[in-house]
Scaffold this motif. Sequence first.
Motif, PDB file in Angstrom:
ATOM      1  N   LEU A 117      29.145  51.083  38.455  1.00 26.46           N
ATOM      2  CA  LEU A 117      29.521  49.682  38.642  1.00 26.46           C
ATOM      3  C   LEU A 117      30.710  49.477  39.588  1.00 26.46           C
ATOM      4  O   LEU A 117      31.021  48.335  39.937  1.00 26.46           O
ATOM      5  N   SER A 118      31.345  50.536  40.009  1.00 31.15           N
ATOM      6  CA  SER A 118      32.622  50.413  40.715  1.00 31.15           C
ATOM      7  C   SER A 118      32.556  49.580  41.995  1.00 31.15           C
ATOM      8  O   SER A 118      33.467  48.785  42.251  1.00 31.15           O
ATOM      9  N   ASP A 119      31.529  49.722  42.800  1.00 30.21           N
ATOM     10  CA  ASP A 119      31.447  48.925  44.025  1.00 30.21           C
ATOM     11  C   ASP A 119      31.315  47.437  43.701  1.00 30.21           C
ATOM     12  O   ASP A 119      31.968  46.596  44.311  1.00 30.21           O
ATOM     13  N   TYR A 120      30.473  47.123  42.738  1.00 28.22           N
ATOM     14  CA  TYR A 120      30.294  45.733  42.318  1.00 28.22           C
ATOM     15  C   TYR A 120      31.613  45.162  41.789  1.00 28.22           C
ATOM     16  O   TYR A 120      32.020  44.057  42.160  1.00 28.22           O
ATOM     17  N   VAL A 121      32.275  45.904  40.926  1.00 30.08           N
ATOM     18  CA  VAL A 121      33.516  45.436  40.319  1.00 30.08           C
ATOM     19  C   VAL A 121      34.592  45.221  41.384  1.00 30.08           C
ATOM     20  O   VAL A 121      35.311  44.219  41.360  1.00 30.08           O
ATOM     21  N   LYS A 122      34.682  46.144  42.316  1.00 24.14           N
ATOM     22  CA  LYS A 122      35.677  46.025  43.387  1.00 24.14           C
ATOM     23  C   LYS A 122      35.465  44.743  44.193  1.00 24.14           C
ATOM     24  O   LYS A 122      36.405  43.982  44.431  1.00 24.14           O
ATOM     25  N   VAL A 123      34.229  44.483  44.601  1.00 28.56           N
ATOM     26  CA  VAL A 123      33.931  43.286  45.387  1.00 28.56           C
ATOM     27  C   VAL A 123      34.133  42.025  44.557  1.00 28.56           C
ATOM     28  O   VAL A 123      34.725  41.042  45.018  1.00 28.56           O
ATOM     29  N   ALA A 124      33.658  42.041  43.315  1.00 32.06           N
ATOM     30  CA  ALA A 124      33.796  40.860  42.456  1.00 32.06           C
ATOM     31  C   ALA A 124      35.268  40.551  42.187  1.00 32.06           C
ATOM     32  O   ALA A 124      35.681  39.390  42.257  1.00 32.06           O
ATOM     33  N   CYS A 125      36.071  41.556  41.917  1.00 29.55           N
ATOM     34  CA  CYS A 125      37.498  41.334  41.656  1.00 29.55           C
ATOM     35  C   CYS A 125      38.192  40.784  42.893  1.00 29.55           C
ATOM     36  O   CYS A 125      39.028  39.874  42.790  1.00 29.55           O
ATOM     37  N   ALA A 126      37.854  41.316  44.055  1.00 28.67           N
ATOM     38  CA  ALA A 126      38.470  40.823  45.295  1.00 28.67           C
ATOM     39  C   ALA A 126      38.098  39.359  45.534  1.00 28.67           C
ATOM     40  O   ALA A 126      38.943  38.542  45.904  1.00 28.67           O
ATOM     41  N   ALA A 127      36.835  39.015  45.302  1.00 30.11           N
ATOM     42  CA  ALA A 127      36.388  37.634  45.509  1.00 30.11           C
ATOM     43  C   ALA A 127      37.059  36.690  44.517  1.00 30.11           C
ATOM     44  O   ALA A 127      37.506  35.595  44.883  1.00 30.11           O
ATOM     45  N   ILE A 128      37.154  37.111  43.275  1.00 32.30           N
ATOM     46  CA  ILE A 128      37.775  36.273  42.246  1.00 32.30           C
ATOM     47  C   ILE A 128      39.265  36.122  42.508  1.00 32.30           C
ATOM     48  O   ILE A 128      39.826  35.034  42.357  1.00 32.30           O
ATOM     49  N   ALA A 129      39.917  37.196  42.940  1.00 32.18           N
ATOM     50  CA  ALA A 129      41.357  37.137  43.208  1.00 32.18           C
ATOM     51  C   ALA A 129      41.679  36.138  44.319  1.00 32.18           C
ATOM     52  O   ALA A 129      42.754  35.536  44.323  1.00 32.18           O
ATOM     53  N   ARG A 130      40.760  35.925  45.220  1.00 28.43           N
ATOM     54  CA  ARG A 130      40.984  34.967  46.309  1.00 28.43           C
ATOM     55  C   ARG A 130      41.051  33.525  45.800  1.00 28.43           C
ATOM     56  O   ARG A 130      41.490  32.634  46.520  1.00 28.43           O
ATOM     57  N   LEU A 131      40.621  33.309  44.577  1.00 27.71           N
ATOM     58  CA  LEU A 131      40.690  31.970  44.005  1.00 27.71           C
ATOM     59  C   LEU A 131      42.131  31.561  43.732  1.00 27.71           C
ATOM     60  O   LEU A 131      42.415  30.376  43.552  1.00 27.71           O
ATOM     61  N   GLY A 132      43.016  32.540  43.657  1.00 25.88           N
ATOM     62  CA  GLY A 132      44.428  32.244  43.465  1.00 25.88           C
ATOM     63  C   GLY A 132      44.819  32.158  42.006  1.00 25.88           C
ATOM     64  O   GLY A 132      44.094  32.603  41.113  1.00 25.88           O
ATOM     65  N   PRO A 133      45.977  31.545  41.754  1.00 24.92           N
ATOM     66  CA  PRO A 133      46.478  31.435  40.378  1.00 24.92           C
ATOM     67  C   PRO A 133      45.445  30.769  39.466  1.00 24.92           C
ATOM     68  O   PRO A 133      44.758  29.836  39.863  1.00 24.92           O
ATOM     69  N   GLY A 134      45.348  31.300  38.278  1.00 26.19           N
ATOM     70  CA  GLY A 134      44.377  30.782  37.321  1.00 26.19           C
ATOM     71  C   GLY A 134      43.123  31.642  37.241  1.00 26.19           C
ATOM     72  O   GLY A 134      42.340  31.508  36.314  1.00 26.19           O
ATOM     73  N   ALA A 135      42.946  32.534  38.215  1.00 23.63           N
ATOM     74  CA  ALA A 135      41.751  33.377  38.234  1.00 23.63           C
ATOM     75  C   ALA A 135      41.862  34.563  37.273  1.00 23.63           C
ATOM     76  O   ALA A 135      40.878  35.260  37.049  1.00 23.63           O
TER      77      ALA A 135
END
Length: 128
Positions: free
Chosen positions: A72-90
Amino acid sequence: MTSPHLDLYQNALRLDHWDIRLDPEWDASQTETSADCYFRSNEQAATIRIDPEVRGPNLDAHIVHELAHIVLSDYVKVACAAIARLGPGAEYVLDILGDMEERICDTVAHALTGVTYIPVGKSKEVHA
């Protein structure tokens, strides 16, 4: 600690090209879990450490659980990066993603071993 089935699980999860080793060293003072997997995706190398209290069929369930993290590591890495771009509250969404990853790893471990993942030691988490 050894598992005669590590190669079988690596193959089943299509990780045979990875160099995955079980490390018998366990530092219970530094973790709240019953297993850890450290990996380097670019090098396709991983080390799995498991609390020595984990025995019998539960050992295989722990190994598969940790191998599933690699899958799952590639999926998790991409998903976390995308979610982190949402900023505070993510952070809440990242916590949910982490919980979902654990549930998926438990499901894969159960599917391959027939054993319900049972944390031991200081770990208080039971995902099943």
